[in-house]
Design a protein around this motif. Structure first.
Motif, mmCIF file in Angstrom:
data_model
loop_
_atom_site.group_PDB
_atom_site.id
_atom_site.type_symbol
_atom_site.label_atom_id
_atom_site.label_comp_id
_atom_site.label_asym_id
_atom_site.label_seq_id
_atom_site.Cartn_x
_atom_site.Cartn_y
_atom_site.Cartn_z
ATOM 1 N N ALA A 128 0.758 -0.965 -0.221
ATOM 2 C CA ALA A 128 -0.058 0.291 -0.325
ATOM 3 C C ALA A 128 0.905 0.917 -0.034
ATOM 4 O O ALA A 128 0.905 2.295 -0.971
ATOM 5 C CB ALA A 128 -1.266 -0.207 1.444
ATOM 6 N N ARG A 129 2.327 1.073 0.899
ATOM 7 C CA ARG A 129 2.759 2.485 1.084
ATOM 8 C C ARG A 129 3.613 2.955 -0.558
ATOM 9 O O ARG A 129 4.153 3.578 -1.099
ATOM 10 C CB ARG A 129 3.734 2.027 1.650
ATOM 11 C CG ARG A 129 3.491 2.300 4.225
ATOM 12 C CD ARG A 129 3.977 2.437 4.629
ATOM 13 N NE ARG A 129 3.392 2.854 5.567
ATOM 14 C CZ ARG A 129 3.950 2.694 6.817
ATOM 15 N NH1 ARG A 129 5.384 1.560 6.833
ATOM 16 N NH2 ARG A 129 3.612 2.615 7.598
ATOM 17 N N ARG A 130 3.764 1.791 -0.879
ATOM 18 C CA ARG A 130 4.543 1.220 -2.221
ATOM 19 C C ARG A 130 3.644 2.557 -3.168
ATOM 20 O O ARG A 130 4.198 2.736 -4.261
ATOM 21 C CB ARG A 130 5.449 -0.111 -2.730
ATOM 22 C CG ARG A 130 5.715 0.131 -3.936
ATOM 23 C CD ARG A 130 6.145 -1.146 -4.511
ATOM 24 N NE ARG A 130 6.698 -1.314 -5.803
ATOM 25 C CZ ARG A 130 8.113 -1.088 -6.220
ATOM 26 N NH1 ARG A 130 8.653 0.154 -5.869
ATOM 27 N NH2 ARG A 130 8.642 -1.200 -7.844
ATOM 28 N N LEU A 154 4.847 9.621 -7.029
ATOM 29 C CA LEU A 154 6.263 10.388 -7.396
ATOM 30 C C LEU A 154 5.228 10.581 -9.141
ATOM 31 O O LEU A 154 5.735 11.668 -9.926
ATOM 32 C CB LEU A 154 6.548 9.578 -8.118
ATOM 33 C CG LEU A 154 8.136 8.376 -6.643
ATOM 34 C CD1 LEU A 154 8.655 7.218 -6.849
ATOM 35 C CD2 LEU A 154 8.741 9.253 -6.982
ATOM 36 N N GLU A 155 4.159 9.976 -9.108
ATOM 37 C CA GLU A 155 3.334 10.152 -10.753
ATOM 38 C C GLU A 155 3.623 11.714 -10.559
ATOM 39 O O GLU A 155 2.812 12.513 -11.694
ATOM 40 C CB GLU A 155 2.533 9.774 -11.030
ATOM 41 C CG GLU A 155 1.408 9.969 -12.810
ATOM 42 C CD GLU A 155 0.603 8.356 -12.707
ATOM 43 O OE1 GLU A 155 -0.602 8.417 -13.754
ATOM 44 O OE2 GLU A 155 0.513 7.405 -11.952
ATOM 45 N N ARG A 156 2.149 12.311 -9.804
ATOM 46 C CA ARG A 156 1.726 13.111 -9.290
ATOM 47 C C ARG A 156 2.453 14.375 -9.206
ATOM 48 O O ARG A 156 2.989 15.626 -10.239
ATOM 49 C CB ARG A 156 1.130 13.376 -8.080
ATOM 50 C CG ARG A 156 0.722 14.398 -7.846
ATOM 51 C CD ARG A 156 -0.311 15.126 -6.777
ATOM 52 N NE ARG A 156 -0.532 16.016 -5.882
ATOM 53 C CZ ARG A 156 -1.101 16.426 -4.688
ATOM 54 N NH1 ARG A 156 -1.871 15.616 -3.734
ATOM 55 N NH2 ARG A 156 -1.380 17.295 -4.610
ATOM 56 N N GLN A 160 6.561 11.784 2.733
ATOM 57 C CA GLN A 160 6.563 10.188 2.140
ATOM 58 C C GLN A 160 8.015 9.619 1.929
ATOM 59 O O GLN A 160 8.006 8.654 1.127
ATOM 60 C CB GLN A 160 5.633 10.213 1.108
ATOM 61 C CG GLN A 160 3.986 10.076 1.210
ATOM 62 C CD GLN A 160 3.727 8.847 1.944
ATOM 63 O OE1 GLN A 160 3.824 7.682 1.995
ATOM 64 N NE2 GLN A 160 2.399 8.857 2.708
ATOM 65 N N PHE A 161 8.888 10.353 1.792
ATOM 66 C CA PHE A 161 10.365 9.736 1.114
ATOM 67 C C PHE A 161 11.241 10.218 1.630
ATOM 68 O O PHE A 161 11.320 11.155 2.974
ATOM 69 C CB PHE A 161 10.197 10.236 -0.013
ATOM 70 C CG PHE A 161 9.910 9.603 -1.090
ATOM 71 C CD1 PHE A 161 10.124 8.429 -2.375
ATOM 72 C CD2 PHE A 161 8.352 10.126 -1.755
ATOM 73 C CE1 PHE A 161 9.162 8.017 -3.332
ATOM 74 C CE2 PHE A 161 7.332 9.477 -2.449
ATOM 75 C CZ PHE A 161 8.225 8.439 -3.522
ATOM 76 N N MET A 216 12.714 3.659 -4.860
ATOM 77 C CA MET A 216 11.639 2.453 -5.432
ATOM 78 C C MET A 216 12.143 0.525 -5.532
ATOM 79 O O MET A 216 11.097 0.273 -5.850
ATOM 80 C CB MET A 216 10.899 3.002 -6.180
ATOM 81 C CG MET A 216 9.590 4.744 -6.235
ATOM 82 S SD MET A 216 9.084 4.250 -4.599
ATOM 83 C CE MET A 216 7.876 2.982 -5.648
ATOM 84 N N GLY A 217 13.539 0.444 -5.350
ATOM 85 C CA GLY A 217 13.793 -0.431 -5.868
ATOM 86 C C GLY A 217 13.220 -0.785 -7.636
ATOM 87 O O GLY A 217 12.792 -0.772 -8.279
#
Length: 158
Positions: A51-53, A60-62, A108-109, A157-158
């Motif tokens: 969910a966090r991912r 990130l998209e936003r 968030q990051f 994000m890996g």
């Protein structure tokens, strides 16, 4: 007397078997319950992580989307504008959304990702509101910080 003694021994052995069987049954049930609880906790951790991912990917998209909108504003920046100009009104709203997206990246990051995002935000903010020196390309001005942000985000994000 010996007959009674034999009956007592049989009863004691029978009682010992019941106690041993009950104890083993309890231990097996307890272990099974602990194992099920651990499996459920692991499932919940995985679900929370996913969910966090998902939230991070959406954020990130936003950020990237509003960054692209702000970059278009920098490209279309008129030489002269005031607070009633259509470009200014549109750009003001976009830059407001960009400011919010930048702050949400911080929430968030990890800080290195936010630092890279914020550096990109500041460069783009400067290009939009102050413009660039004659002959300097918006793309070239923004490219290094944009890539640094994207690389930092990819690393997390890996």
């Amino acid at each position: 007397m010996t007959a009674m003694s034999g009956e007592v021994w049989v009863s004691l052995i029978s009682l010992g078997g019941v106690v041993l069987g009950g104890s083993l049954s309890y231990l097996v049930q307890h272990r099974t319950q602990l194992s099920a609880e651990r499996a459920e906790q692991q499932r919940q951790r995985i679900a929370l992580s996913e969910a966090r991912r998902g939230e991070r990917l959406a954020l990130l998209e936003r950020f990237i989307e509003v960054s692209a909108e702000a970059e278009r504003c920098a490209y279309t920046r008129p030489p002269e504008w005031d607070e009633t100009h259509t470009w200014y009104l549109t750009t003001r709203d976009i830059m407001g959304r960009f400011w919010v997206a930048d702050r949400l990246i911080r929430v968030q990051f990890p800080l290195p990702v936010h630092d890279a995002a914020h550096a990109h935000f500041l460069d783009l903010n400067r290009a939009v509101w102050e413009g660039l020196p004659e002959g300097e390309s918006v793309r070239d001005f923004l490219e290094d910080r944009r890539l640094a942000f994207l690389d930092a985000a990819r690393g997390v994000m890996g």
